[in-house]
Design a protein around this motif. Structure first.
Motif, PDB file in Angstrom:
ATOM      1  N   ALA A  44     -54.404  22.491-134.446  1.00 54.75           N
ATOM      2  CA  ALA A  44     -55.348  21.972-134.666  1.00 54.75           C
ATOM      3  C   ALA A  44     -55.613  20.486-134.262  1.00 54.75           C
ATOM      4  CB  ALA A  44     -56.084  21.824-136.129  1.00 54.75           C
ATOM      5  N   ALA A  45     -54.749  19.729-134.215  1.00 57.02           N
ATOM      6  CA  ALA A  45     -54.861  18.489-133.653  1.00 57.02           C
ATOM      7  C   ALA A  45     -54.823  18.347-131.995  1.00 57.02           C
ATOM      8  CB  ALA A  45     -53.520  17.482-134.302  1.00 57.02           C
ATOM      9  N   LEU A  46     -54.015  19.194-131.788  1.00 60.27           N
ATOM     10  CA  LEU A  46     -54.098  19.460-130.004  1.00 60.27           C
ATOM     11  C   LEU A  46     -55.404  20.070-129.575  1.00 60.27           C
ATOM     12  CD1 LEU A  46     -52.383  19.217-127.319  1.00 60.27           C
ATOM     13  CD2 LEU A  46     -51.558  21.752-128.015  1.00 60.27           C
ATOM     14  N   VAL A  47     -55.850  21.004-130.067  1.00 56.86           N
ATOM     15  CA  VAL A  47     -57.160  21.480-129.746  1.00 56.86           C
ATOM     16  C   VAL A  47     -58.377  20.564-130.084  1.00 56.86           C
ATOM     17  CG1 VAL A  47     -59.056  23.303-130.343  1.00 56.86           C
ATOM     18  CG2 VAL A  47     -56.578  24.073-130.196  1.00 56.86           C
ATOM     19  N   LEU A  48     -58.315  19.726-131.068  1.00 51.27           N
ATOM     20  CA  LEU A  48     -59.307  18.504-131.209  1.00 51.27           C
ATOM     21  C   LEU A  48     -59.207  17.461-130.236  1.00 51.27           C
ATOM     22  CD1 LEU A  48     -59.217  18.718-134.906  1.00 51.27           C
ATOM     23  CD2 LEU A  48     -61.369  19.357-133.364  1.00 51.27           C
ATOM     24  N   ALA A  49     -57.990  17.215-129.849  1.00 51.48           N
ATOM     25  CA  ALA A  49     -57.828  16.047-128.762  1.00 51.48           C
ATOM     26  C   ALA A  49     -58.111  16.653-127.313  1.00 51.48           C
ATOM     27  CB  ALA A  49     -56.187  15.682-128.677  1.00 51.48           C
ATOM     28  N   ILE A  50     -58.108  18.007-127.110  1.00 48.31           N
ATOM     29  CA  ILE A  50     -58.547  18.471-125.898  1.00 48.31           C
ATOM     30  C   ILE A  50     -59.917  18.333-125.883  1.00 48.31           C
ATOM     31  CG2 ILE A  50     -58.607  20.639-124.401  1.00 48.31           C
ATOM     32  CD1 ILE A  50     -55.534  20.753-125.255  1.00 48.31           C
ATOM     33  N   LEU A  51     -60.833  18.786-126.935  1.00 50.36           N
ATOM     34  CA  LEU A  51     -62.000  18.880-127.163  1.00 50.36           C
ATOM     35  C   LEU A  51     -62.484  17.180-126.954  1.00 50.36           C
ATOM     36  CD1 LEU A  51     -62.829  21.141-130.094  1.00 50.36           C
ATOM     37  CD2 LEU A  51     -63.622  21.318-127.696  1.00 50.36           C
ATOM     38  N   GLU A  52     -61.984  16.372-127.223  1.00 50.30           N
ATOM     39  CA  GLU A  52     -62.403  14.915-127.078  1.00 50.30           C
ATOM     40  C   GLU A  52     -62.451  14.636-125.804  1.00 50.30           C
ATOM     41  OE1 GLU A  52     -63.900  11.328-127.663  1.00 50.30           O
ATOM     42  OE2 GLU A  52     -63.363  12.771-129.209  1.00 50.30           O
ATOM     43  N   VAL A  53     -61.599  15.437-124.937  1.00 44.76           N
ATOM     44  CA  VAL A  53     -61.521  14.883-123.362  1.00 44.76           C
ATOM     45  C   VAL A  53     -62.905  15.524-122.878  1.00 44.76           C
ATOM     46  CG1 VAL A  53     -60.298  15.273-121.117  1.00 44.76           C
ATOM     47  CG2 VAL A  53     -58.996  14.778-123.099  1.00 44.76           C
ATOM     48  N   GLY A  92     -61.140  11.492-133.894  1.00 42.38           N
ATOM     49  CA  GLY A  92     -60.920  11.007-135.369  1.00 42.38           C
ATOM     50  C   GLY A  92     -60.322  12.269-136.053  1.00 42.38           C
ATOM     51  N   PHE A  93     -60.997  13.447-136.054  1.00 43.11           N
ATOM     52  CA  PHE A  93     -60.417  14.719-136.454  1.00 43.11           C
ATOM     53  C   PHE A  93     -58.952  14.793-136.044  1.00 43.11           C
ATOM     54  CE2 PHE A  93     -64.948  15.952-137.125  1.00 43.11           C
ATOM     55  CZ  PHE A  93     -64.955  15.798-138.281  1.00 43.11           C
ATOM     56  N   ALA A  94     -58.918  14.825-134.716  1.00 39.31           N
ATOM     57  CA  ALA A  94     -57.438  15.065-134.277  1.00 39.31           C
ATOM     58  C   ALA A  94     -56.395  14.260-134.934  1.00 39.31           C
ATOM     59  CB  ALA A  94     -57.255  14.806-132.797  1.00 39.31           C
ATOM     60  N   ILE A  95     -56.761  12.727-134.973  1.00 39.15           N
ATOM     61  CA  ILE A  95     -55.681  11.905-135.774  1.00 39.15           C
ATOM     62  C   ILE A  95     -55.584  12.435-137.133  1.00 39.15           C
ATOM     63  CG2 ILE A  95     -55.573   9.571-136.769  1.00 39.15           C
ATOM     64  CD1 ILE A  95     -56.846   8.953-133.988  1.00 39.15           C
ATOM     65  N   GLY A  96     -56.604  12.861-137.803  1.00 41.12           N
ATOM     66  CA  GLY A  96     -56.545  13.275-139.130  1.00 41.12           C
ATOM     67  C   GLY A  96     -55.574  14.450-139.221  1.00 41.12           C
TER      68      GLY A  96
END
Length: 92
Positions: free
Chosen positions: A15-24, A33-37
């Protein structure tokens, strides 16, 4: 069984990886922020927090995501009332 699925560290890591990719793809520090959480929950589970239930995990995720977002916003956002403007072309 469903409660045990959410206690798996790799679910939160994915989930963190997917959220970090979405941030890009959609910048704005929200998904980061969600990815860091989610990454923090992954670290918590890897450090031996496997017996924690879903509700406390979601509470930790929400609290750390909010704190991370507020810190990111304070560090990287423009001062209030200012807008980024570009007065030259990148090709000049």
């Amino acid at each position: 069984m469903a409660d045990q699925f959410w206690a798996l560290w790799w679910v939160w890591g994915a989930a963190a990886l997917v959220l970090a990719i979405l941030e890009v793809l959609v910048p704005g520090f929200v998904f980061l922020g969600f990815a860091i959480g989610a990454a923090a929950v992954t670290a918590l589970l890897l450090l031996g927090g496997g017996g924690i239930g879903l509700s406390p995990l979601l509470l930790v995720f929400a609290a750390l995501s909010l704190v991370a977002w507020l810190i990111l916003r304070r560090l990287f956002a423009l001062p209030k009332g200012q807008v980024k403007t570009f007065d030259h072309d990148i090709n000049d």
